[in-house]
Write a protein that holds these residues in place. Structure first.
Motif, PDB file in Angstrom:
ATOM      1  N   ILE A  70       0.924  -1.175  -0.090  1.00 53.07           N
ATOM      2  CA  ILE A  70      -0.038  -0.030   0.038  1.00 53.07           C
ATOM      3  C   ILE A  70       0.550   1.301   0.047  1.00 53.07           C
ATOM      4  O   ILE A  70       0.402   2.321  -0.736  1.00 53.07           O
ATOM      5  CB  ILE A  70      -1.090   0.008   1.126  1.00 53.07           C
ATOM      6  N   SER A  71       1.961   1.155   0.648  1.00 51.05           N
ATOM      7  CA  SER A  71       2.842   2.443   0.609  1.00 51.05           C
ATOM      8  C   SER A  71       3.704   2.426  -0.690  1.00 51.05           C
ATOM      9  O   SER A  71       4.554   3.572  -0.660  1.00 51.05           O
ATOM     10  CB  SER A  71       3.769   2.304   1.855  1.00 51.05           C
ATOM     11  N   GLN A  72       3.797   1.551  -1.661  1.00 50.94           N
ATOM     12  CA  GLN A  72       4.527   1.501  -2.705  1.00 50.94           C
ATOM     13  C   GLN A  72       5.806   1.817  -2.379  1.00 50.94           C
ATOM     14  O   GLN A  72       6.743   2.226  -3.511  1.00 50.94           O
ATOM     15  CB  GLN A  72       3.838   2.784  -3.504  1.00 50.94           C
ATOM     16  N   LEU A  73       6.295   1.137  -1.345  1.00 53.54           N
ATOM     17  CA  LEU A  73       7.697   1.336  -1.192  1.00 53.54           C
ATOM     18  C   LEU A  73       8.753   0.620  -1.691  1.00 53.54           C
ATOM     19  O   LEU A  73       8.164  -0.711  -1.803  1.00 53.54           O
ATOM     20  CB  LEU A  73       8.105   0.982   0.385  1.00 53.54           C
ATOM     21  N   CYS A  74       9.947   0.822  -2.210  1.00 54.88           N
ATOM     22  CA  CYS A  74      11.037   0.047  -2.653  1.00 54.88           C
ATOM     23  C   CYS A  74      12.215   0.621  -2.420  1.00 54.88           C
ATOM     24  O   CYS A  74      12.634   1.871  -2.847  1.00 54.88           O
ATOM     25  CB  CYS A  74      10.987   0.121  -4.188  1.00 54.88           C
ATOM     26  N   SER A  75      12.748  -0.049  -1.402  1.00 57.55           N
ATOM     27  CA  SER A  75      14.193   0.436  -0.892  1.00 57.55           C
ATOM     28  C   SER A  75      15.198  -0.509  -0.564  1.00 57.55           C
ATOM     29  O   SER A  75      14.953  -1.658  -0.272  1.00 57.55           O
ATOM     30  CB  SER A  75      13.852   0.920   0.827  1.00 57.55           C
ATOM     31  N   ALA A  76      16.453  -0.303  -1.235  1.00 58.60           N
ATOM     32  CA  ALA A  76      17.336  -1.364  -1.405  1.00 58.60           C
ATOM     33  C   ALA A  76      18.097  -1.772   0.219  1.00 58.60           C
ATOM     34  O   ALA A  76      17.949  -2.928   0.378  1.00 58.60           O
ATOM     35  CB  ALA A  76      18.606  -0.977  -1.988  1.00 58.60           C
ATOM     36  N   ASP A  77      18.038  -0.946   1.221  1.00 56.62           N
ATOM     37  CA  ASP A  77      18.142  -1.119   2.407  1.00 56.62           C
ATOM     38  C   ASP A  77      17.140  -2.114   2.915  1.00 56.62           C
ATOM     39  O   ASP A  77      17.650  -2.959   3.829  1.00 56.62           O
ATOM     40  CB  ASP A  77      18.237   0.221   3.290  1.00 56.62           C
ATOM     41  N   VAL A  78      15.925  -1.608   2.994  1.00 55.90           N
ATOM     42  CA  VAL A  78      14.621  -2.513   3.471  1.00 55.90           C
ATOM     43  C   VAL A  78      14.862  -3.958   2.909  1.00 55.90           C
ATOM     44  O   VAL A  78      14.803  -5.019   3.496  1.00 55.90           O
ATOM     45  CB  VAL A  78      13.485  -1.892   3.241  1.00 55.90           C
ATOM     46  N   ASP A  79      15.069  -4.130   1.670  1.00 56.97           N
ATOM     47  CA  ASP A  79      14.843  -5.372   0.900  1.00 56.97           C
ATOM     48  C   ASP A  79      16.498  -6.210   1.487  1.00 56.97           C
ATOM     49  O   ASP A  79      15.971  -7.327   1.473  1.00 56.97           O
ATOM     50  CB  ASP A  79      15.157  -5.177  -0.636  1.00 56.97           C
ATOM     51  N   ALA A  80      17.215  -5.667   1.726  1.00 51.76           N
ATOM     52  CA  ALA A  80      18.433  -6.270   1.955  1.00 51.76           C
ATOM     53  C   ALA A  80      18.219  -6.768   3.379  1.00 51.76           C
ATOM     54  O   ALA A  80      18.637  -7.835   3.801  1.00 51.76           O
ATOM     55  CB  ALA A  80      19.856  -5.237   2.007  1.00 51.76           C
ATOM     56  N   ALA A  81      17.605  -5.900   4.316  1.00 53.49           N
ATOM     57  CA  ALA A  81      17.530  -6.458   5.850  1.00 53.49           C
ATOM     58  C   ALA A  81      16.275  -7.712   5.725  1.00 53.49           C
ATOM     59  O   ALA A  81      16.656  -8.426   6.835  1.00 53.49           O
ATOM     60  CB  ALA A  81      16.857  -5.117   6.385  1.00 53.49           C
TER      61      ALA A  81
END
Length: 516
Positions: free
Chosen positions: A429-440
């Motif tokens: 829903i937040s449409q988030l795409c973050s390399a740091d978030v994905d890696a964690a």
């Protein structure tokens, strides 16, 4: 790792009692549990109508699980440990391969036998579905029969595969369930109750399945109705129209005899999702301003009458290992990367939520007031969930208030974090795409269950919080209503179990609120 059980009786205990023994209903004074199956039926008022025709490949699967009609290879106990169900044991063959022994002597409701081929058919149908069930997102699951077992492989290491296979979205159904593009649970499950009729978004009828592998249920059947309006559900409890009511709204609790309401701590977080892809909240400083505007204590006091916990993160006290664990220099360092709050001057935003959970429109009113106090101009859009979900997932709102179960699928929050905040998430829903978030999230997913995985999960949570894509407000304590006639209904924080093989009705007890 191999999990084994010595008898089907132990597995039956897992299904009907182990899941939540401390939270089951207790006997009334003078009442006696029936020695055998009775002629009594139970009526249940469900909060939300089906959104996908009760397809097990959607969130409707949780209704099938709560009605004890569709079953999975494994179930979860209180500590989210996988226990036997349609699979009696399993072992990890190598890093990406698992072998599940399939229970013998199990019949589907249509009279056909449970076989490894039937299990493979269900798992492969889920793995090839579009949209893909979120529990399988990014897993690359494949299954094949091998003798009396099923071999399940994944594209990458998945130390929690057994827990993943406990998701109701991976229920095992008979071949007759799969006709063309549809999946029908009517007469195709393996549970103690057989789904015999569905009346659109009005209700469903289930009868006891006398051929159940674990024995005969004490109830003759279940009559479920779909009642999105919280006031109407509460009235059904007071008048005796319903024996069990999902989610009595906080504002209605005082209208009901306290003996009929039961507070259940939930791994469910009321969160403000902010659209990071477009609109004002694409700017992290504007998101930070929205976070700073919220007064959580006021929302809890005014809307929930104190029956909720103020959120310090996305994961709440229903997961005991989170309590006190956020006092960490590593987590503080991640959160210190948050953007500073911008000064907002008459910035228009759209705020969406839904009516199915009665408190959410009230929360939206307070959130609107708090956001407008710091310079936003808020326009609300409030509908039933079935009519607003598609728009929310498409990013049609600048902000969206959602009551979200954080361990809905696997009993582990990594799947929730990946689904809601990963670049490939199916519920973003937040449409988030973050390399740091994905890696964690990826790092946490590769660690076996235990303290190290828990620490990695909190780091992933901190990475999400640092983006301000989601602002957790409170953790709910959902209240379940039960008439004085109900015995041994499950009160399940994960909302998977409700009526079990051991649930029964005391015909001598009064229906409804005795104070009326």
């Amino acid at each position: 790792m191999t999990t084994r059980r010595r008898s089907s009786r132990i597995a039956l205990i897992v299904l009907s009692a182990l899941a939540l023994p401390a939270l089951s209903g207790c006997f009334a004074a003078g009442s006696t549990a029936p020695d055998a199956a009775s002629a009594e039926r139970i009526s249940v008022a469900m909060m939300q109508p089906p959104r996908s025709g009760l397809s097990p490949l959607s969130d409707d699967a949780f209704k099938l699980s709560r009605w004890a009609t569709a079953e999975t290879l494994v179930v979860l106990d209180d500590d989210a440990v996988a226990r036997p169900s349609l699979s009696t044991s399993w072992e990890q063959v190598d890093a990406t391969t698992w072998r599940f022994q399939i229970r013998s002597g199990v019949s589907f409701h249509d009279g056909t036998a449970l076989t490894p081929d039937a299990v493979v058919r269900s798992l492969q149908r889920a793995a090839s579905a579009s949209p893909l069930p979120r529990i399988l997102k990014g897993i690359g699951l494949q299954a094949r029969a091998e003798g009396d077992a099923v071999i399940v492989t994944t594209g990458d290491v998945d130390p929690l595969l057994p827990q993943r296979l406990s998701s109701p979205q991976l229920s095992i159904l008979a071949a007759s369930a799969y006709t063309g593009d549809t999946v029908s649970p009517i007469g195709t499950g393996t549970g103690p109750f057989q789904l015999v009729a569905v009346n659109g978004i009005t209700g469903a009828t289930l009868d006891r399945f006398d051929g159940y592998w674990g024995g005969r249920a004490k109830l003759a059947g279940i009559d479920a109705s779909f009642v999105p309006d919280g006031t109407a559900r509460t009235a059904a409890l007071r008048t005796g129209t319903a024996d069990i009511v999902e989610t009595v709204p906080a504002g209605q609790i005082e209208t009901v005899d306290p003996a009929l309401v039961h507070e259940v701590p939930m791994p469910r977080t009321n969160t403000l999702y902010l659209n990071t892809a477009r609109g004002p909240f694409a700017d992290p400083s504007v998101r930070a301003a929205a976070r700073g505007a919220l007064d959580r204590a006021r929302i809890i006091a005014a809307v929930y009458e104190g029956r909720a916990d103020e959120a310090k993160g996305l994961l709440g006290p229903a997961l005991p290992w989170t309590v006190g664990a956020r006092d960490s220099a590593d987590l503080d360092a991640v959160l210190a990367t948050r953007a500073p709050a911008a000064v907002v001057d008459r910035v228009p935003i759209t705020l969406g939520t839904f009516t199915d959970r009665a408190e959410l429109p009230e929360v939206a009113v307070l959130v609107q007031q708090q956001l407008e106090a710091v310079g936003f101009i808020v326009t609300q859009d409030v509908r039933e969930y079935q009519f607003i979900e598609a728009d929310a997932l498409a990013g049609a709102f600048d902000a969206f208030i959602l009551s979200r179960a954080t361990v809905l699928d696997s009993g582990d929050p990594v799947a929730y974090l990946a689904s809601d905040f990963g670049c490939g998430g199916g519920f973003s829903i937040s449409q988030l795409c973050s390399a740091d978030v994905d890696a964690a999230i990826a790092a946490a997913s590769r660690i076996a269950a235990g303290p190290d995985r828990q620490k990695a999960i909190l780091i992933a949570e901190a990475q999400v919080l640092a983006t301000d894509a989601a602002v957790p407000m409170l953790h709910e304590r959902v209240v379940q209503g039960e008439s004085a006639r109900v015995r041994d209904a499950a009160r399940d924080p994960r909302e998977r179990t409700l009526v079990t093989i051991d649930t029964w009705i005391d015909p001598a007890a009064p229906a409804g609120d005795a104070r009326r």
